[in-house]
Design a protein around this motif. Structure first.
Motif, PDB file in Angstrom:
ATOM      1  N   VAL A 142       0.836  -1.198   0.000  1.00 33.02           N
ATOM      2  CA  VAL A 142       0.000   0.000   0.000  1.00 33.02           C
ATOM      3  C   VAL A 142       0.875   1.253   0.000  1.00 33.02           C
ATOM      4  CG1 VAL A 142      -1.682   1.341   1.322  1.00 33.02           C
ATOM      5  CG2 VAL A 142      -1.968  -1.123   1.111  1.00 33.02           C
ATOM      6  N   LEU A 143       1.901   1.252   0.859  1.00 30.78           N
ATOM      7  CA  LEU A 143       2.806   2.398   0.918  1.00 30.78           C
ATOM      8  C   LEU A 143       3.510   2.607  -0.434  1.00 30.78           C
ATOM      9  CD1 LEU A 143       4.585   2.131   4.396  1.00 30.78           C
ATOM     10  CD2 LEU A 143       3.115   3.974   3.583  1.00 30.78           C
ATOM     11  N   ALA A 144       3.970   1.531  -1.030  1.00 33.07           N
ATOM     12  CA  ALA A 144       4.663   1.639  -2.311  1.00 33.07           C
ATOM     13  C   ALA A 144       3.730   2.173  -3.392  1.00 33.07           C
ATOM     14  CB  ALA A 144       5.218   0.271  -2.717  1.00 33.07           C
ATOM     15  N   ALA A 145       2.493   1.688  -3.407  1.00 25.10           N
ATOM     16  CA  ALA A 145       1.537   2.147  -4.415  1.00 25.10           C
ATOM     17  C   ALA A 145       1.210   3.620  -4.218  1.00 25.10           C
ATOM     18  CB  ALA A 145       0.265   1.294  -4.346  1.00 25.10           C
ATOM     19  N   ARG A 146       1.053   4.047  -2.971  1.00 26.73           N
ATOM     20  CA  ARG A 146       0.760   5.454  -2.712  1.00 26.73           C
ATOM     21  C   ARG A 146       1.923   6.346  -3.175  1.00 26.73           C
ATOM     22  NH1 ARG A 146      -3.557   7.092  -0.115  1.00 26.73           N
ATOM     23  NH2 ARG A 146      -2.544   9.091   0.271  1.00 26.73           N
ATOM     24  N   ALA A 147       3.132   5.806  -3.120  1.00 24.40           N
ATOM     25  CA  ALA A 147       4.299   6.559  -3.578  1.00 24.40           C
ATOM     26  C   ALA A 147       4.480   6.466  -5.091  1.00 24.40           C
ATOM     27  CB  ALA A 147       5.557   6.058  -2.874  1.00 24.40           C
ATOM     28  N   GLY A 148       3.605   5.728  -5.769  1.00 21.59           N
ATOM     29  CA  GLY A 148       3.680   5.594  -7.219  1.00 21.59           C
ATOM     30  C   GLY A 148       4.621   4.517  -7.696  1.00 21.59           C
ATOM     31  N   ASN A 149       5.176   3.725  -6.772  1.00 25.46           N
ATOM     32  CA  ASN A 149       6.107   2.664  -7.160  1.00 25.46           C
ATOM     33  C   ASN A 149       5.305   1.364  -7.305  1.00 25.46           C
ATOM     34  OD1 ASN A 149       8.182   0.839  -7.528  1.00 25.46           O
ATOM     35  ND2 ASN A 149       9.500   1.753  -5.974  1.00 25.46           N
ATOM     36  N   TYR A 150       4.625   1.227  -8.432  1.00 27.15           N
ATOM     37  CA  TYR A 150       3.714   0.095  -8.612  1.00 27.15           C
ATOM     38  C   TYR A 150       4.452  -1.222  -8.842  1.00 27.15           C
ATOM     39  CZ  TYR A 150       0.114   3.626  -8.743  1.00 27.15           C
ATOM     40  OH  TYR A 150      -0.715   4.663  -8.402  1.00 27.15           O
ATOM     41  N   ARG A 151       5.647  -1.153  -9.398  1.00 28.76           N
ATOM     42  CA  ARG A 151       6.413  -2.390  -9.582  1.00 28.76           C
ATOM     43  C   ARG A 151       6.817  -2.974  -8.235  1.00 28.76           C
ATOM     44  NH1 ARG A 151       7.123  -3.605 -14.619  1.00 28.76           N
ATOM     45  NH2 ARG A 151       7.038  -1.992 -16.221  1.00 28.76           N
ATOM     46  N   LEU A 152       7.247  -2.117  -7.318  1.00 28.33           N
ATOM     47  CA  LEU A 152       7.567  -2.596  -5.981  1.00 28.33           C
ATOM     48  C   LEU A 152       6.312  -3.113  -5.287  1.00 28.33           C
ATOM     49  CD1 LEU A 152       9.426  -2.984  -3.572  1.00 28.33           C
ATOM     50  CD2 LEU A 152       9.079  -0.573  -2.971  1.00 28.33           C
ATOM     51  N   ALA A 153       5.216  -2.405  -5.483  1.00 28.99           N
ATOM     52  CA  ALA A 153       3.960  -2.851  -4.882  1.00 28.99           C
ATOM     53  C   ALA A 153       3.589  -4.239  -5.378  1.00 28.99           C
ATOM     54  CB  ALA A 153       2.843  -1.857  -5.197  1.00 28.99           C
ATOM     55  N   ARG A 154       3.733  -4.461  -6.685  1.00 25.81           N
ATOM     56  CA  ARG A 154       3.419  -5.786  -7.239  1.00 25.81           C
ATOM     57  C   ARG A 154       4.321  -6.845  -6.629  1.00 25.81           C
ATOM     58  NH1 ARG A 154       4.389  -6.539 -13.506  1.00 25.81           N
ATOM     59  NH2 ARG A 154       2.167  -6.186 -13.881  1.00 25.81           N
ATOM     60  N   SER A 155       5.615  -6.535  -6.517  1.00 25.64           N
ATOM     61  CA  SER A 155       6.556  -7.497  -5.944  1.00 25.64           C
ATOM     62  C   SER A 155       6.175  -7.848  -4.503  1.00 25.64           C
ATOM     63  CB  SER A 155       7.977  -6.911  -5.984  1.00 25.64           C
ATOM     64  OG  SER A 155       8.898  -7.752  -5.316  1.00 25.64           O
ATOM     65  N   LEU A 156       5.793  -6.851  -3.725  1.00 25.00           N
ATOM     66  CA  LEU A 156       5.417  -7.097  -2.334  1.00 25.00           C
ATOM     67  C   LEU A 156       4.134  -7.925  -2.262  1.00 25.00           C
ATOM     68  CD1 LEU A 156       6.238  -3.536  -0.997  1.00 25.00           C
ATOM     69  CD2 LEU A 156       7.318  -5.656  -0.203  1.00 25.00           C
ATOM     70  N   LEU A 157       3.186  -7.645  -3.135  1.00 24.35           N
ATOM     71  CA  LEU A 157       1.953  -8.423  -3.147  1.00 24.35           C
ATOM     72  C   LEU A 157       2.225  -9.880  -3.495  1.00 24.35           C
ATOM     73  CD1 LEU A 157      -0.449  -5.883  -4.912  1.00 24.35           C
ATOM     74  CD2 LEU A 157      -0.518  -6.576  -2.517  1.00 24.35           C
ATOM     75  N   GLN A 158       3.144 -10.088  -4.408  1.00 22.38           N
ATOM     76  CA  GLN A 158       3.463 -11.461  -4.800  1.00 22.38           C
ATOM     77  C   GLN A 158       4.111 -12.241  -3.664  1.00 22.38           C
ATOM     78  OE1 GLN A 158       5.818 -10.692  -8.305  1.00 22.38           O
ATOM     79  NE2 GLN A 158       4.039 -10.706  -9.676  1.00 22.38           N
TER      80      GLN A 158
END
Length: 612
Positions: free
Chosen positions: A262-278
């Motif tokens: 969530v924090l990564a997505a809010r910062a606009g880093n969607y690739r990191l967000a995807r990695s964390l979700l995985q």
């Protein structure tokens, strides 16, 4: 795509959950770890010490080590322990490993010592609760409390059960008694924080998380819930501190990865967000928040098909989730499936209170499908900026009164009957049903909400106010507080309505609706600075996609004498709604004030042409 990013970014704020920071005293967990080491050292010399093996099992239970506890129970049996006395401990160890069925088999395998029946019932209650069998869980917890009335930890689980049963008042009483029995019970204090978060708001929960972590700085569950609350409050640095501490205690925890995403997505880093979700490895795939975030992340990364799959799954679980429908519609449209987008939007645009964003997207989809009349209708509704009011019940077209009469306290039967009666104009009968259901469930917020909705539909605003106040005493969330504000306004108490909205804003700073309404109140009172503060907070959350927010900001800035900002806001609004008469009028006035007479004339001519 830029507008899409702004819109999806606004959704991320709704994905956080519960928290706070505090002093860091010595950890009870460290004491337990030392006790474990001492016991294991003693047992290494003489494994046949029955009392020591049982003591080790109980220490491991407190440390959350079900596997180790089971080994200690087996060793106790090997040292000559009474199987009837140790059976509940063996069952508890199995349950802690997520093997509820095995726990039941252990309990059923033979007699249980009389002095251990309470513990056996406690184990059964938790397994039934995890299985969703609330009736059996109630019976088991009643038996456990009868034998162990002064166990603080047991009362924490009773509170969990009552909360799962939507009995907010009962959960509150149980957790308060658990804290009364043991004021240093970190689990009890953390659960109290969660209840306060729901019943009183985010800010009010913070001192309770502080207290829980004061009692046990290494309470990972409290740290995770604290982090989520801090996130909802916009305190992202503090949230990250709590998450890092929790990650040290429970590395690989799926909830931590989700919150970091969530924090990564809010910062606009969607690739990191995807990695964390995985990294959650499917452990949260059935959670609505996880599905929603996954859909947003995939949409931002260009994976429209994957985003649509996540949104579709969420809609299957929550058919009334309008946010998921909007994401599905955008995903389908971006992926070239206009028919799929239209289908996803249909339940939204058929509502009288459909939002302008959905109506504009529906207009574009309809135009692409060659449905020019429908497209024009959607554009006209969007341009009006005056959605209707949501009906409290959506009629399903079936007459279910007979079934509801047979089971008047079964919400699954009563609510559909009320829907049908409301559709047929029989509000009085629906209110009678809601009254009976509420009277049988005074500690359940939803029962009071249902009663208030029925009273509102029947035109009894004062009764609706009473019901919504009772609901808010149990659940101070947006859904109850906004209902109360609406009922107060309809009952003629505009001041009370405004105070209710401001109270929501104070207790739930992340509430977009509270800021919007507080901004509107400030506009009515001509408190321009306050209005700007509230509407700018909304704009920061949702981006430049809400025409009403942009229009009100333009008015407020103009009233304050800041023509440059007023013009900037109205330009953004005009780009979204170039056919809206009021937007054109405001834009023309500002152009005239800035000396652009021809631009103002052109806009006013356009207004007249559209008017004709």
């Amino acid at each position: 795509m830029r507008r899409l990013r702004i819109w999806t970014g606004a959704l991320l704020g709704a994905l956080l959950l519960a928290g706070c920071n505090g002093p860091r005293p010595a950890s009870p967990r460290a004491d337990l770890e030392q006790r474990r080491v001492d016991l294991q050292a003693s047992l290494a010399e003489n494994p046949d010490q029955l009392a020591q093996q049982v003591a080790l099992a109980r220490v491991l239970f407190k440390l959350g080590d079900g596997v180790g506890a089971e080994a200690a129970v087996k060793a106790a049996l090997g040292a000559g322990g009474d199987e009837a006395a140790l059976r509940p401990l063996a069952a508890k160890a199995a349950a802690m490993q997520g093997e509820g069925d095995r726990a039941f088999r252990i309990l059923d395998a033979g007699p249980i010592a009389p002095e251990m029946i309470g513990e056996a019932a406690w184990v059964a209650g938790n397994v039934h609760l995890d299985n969703g069998d609330l009736g059996s869980a109630r019976d088991a917890f009643d038996r456990a409390v009868q034998d162990l009335p002064r166990s603080s930890d047991l009362w924490v689980d009773v509170a969990r059960f009552r909360d799962a049963n939507a009995d907010a008042l009962g959960a509150r009483d149980a957790i308060d008694y658990a804290i009364e029995l043991d004021k240093a019970n970190s689990a009890a204090l953390a659960f109290k924080a969660n209840l306060v978060r729901t019943q009183q708001g985010l800010t009010a929960a913070l001192p309770w998380y502080d207290a829980a972590l004061q009692a046990d700085p290494d309470n990972a569950g409290a740290l995770i819930d604290q982090a989520a609350t801090l996130g909802d409050l916009g305190r992202y640095r503090d949230m990250l501190v709590s998450l890092r501490h929790a990650a040290d205690l429970v590395p690989g925890n799926a909830q931590i990865y989700y919150l970091q995403a969530v924090l990564a997505a809010r910062a606009g880093n969607y690739r990191l967000a995807r990695s964390l979700l995985q990294r959650t490895r499917g452990r949260l795939d059935e959670e609505p928040g996880f599905m929603l975030l996954s859909a947003i992340v995939e949409l931002e990364l260009g994976g429209e098909a994957v985003a649509a799959t996540w949104a579709d799954r969420l809609i299957e679980a929550q058919p009334e989730n309008l946010t998921a429908r909007r994401i599905l519609a955008v995903s389908e449209w971006a992926g070239g499936d206009a028919d799929g987008a239209a289908e996803a939007l249909a339940p939204i645009v058929s509502r009288s209170d459909a939002d302008s964003w959905s109506l504009l997207l529906a207009a574009r989809v309809a135009a692409e499908l060659g449905r020019t009349a429908a497209s024009a209708d959607y554009q006209a509704r969007a341009a009006a900026l005056a959605p209707g009011e949501a009906a409290p019940f959506a009629a399903d077209g079936f007459n279910l009164s007979g079934e509801a009469d047979a089971e008047p306290l079964n919400p699954a039967k009563v609510i559909p009957a009320m829907e049908a009666e409301m559709a047929n104009g029989n509000a009085a009968r629906a209110l009678q049903r809601a009254t009976r259901l509420r009277d049988a469930n005074r500690g359940v917020a939803d029962a009071h909400i249902l009663h208030g909705d029925a009273a509102l539909a029947a035109g009894d605003y004062r009764l609706a106010v009473q019901s919504f106040r009772a609901a808010r005493d149990l659940d101070a969330s947006e859904r109850t507080t906004l209902r109360l504000a609406n009922a107060l306004y309809r009952a003629g108490d505009a001041a009370g309505s405004g105070a209710t909205i401001l109270a929501l804003r104070d207790s739930q700073p992340s509430s977009i609706a509270a800021d919007q309404l507080a901004g509107s109140l400030a506009m009515d009172l001509q408190h321009w600075d306050d209005a700007i503060t509230h509407f700018e907070r909304v704009r920061q959350r949702v981006g430049n996609r809400d025409v009403v927010v942009l229009r009100e900001l333009s008015k407020a800035y103009a009233a304050r004498g800041d023509r440059a900002k007023a013009t900037a806001m109205i330009v953004l609004a005009y780009r979204l709604q170039p056919l809206n008469g009021e937007i054109m009028r405001l834009y023309a006035d500002l152009l005239a004030q800035r000396g652009d007479a021809q631009g103002a004339i052109d806009l006013r001519d356009k207004m007249e042409q559209i008017g004709r």
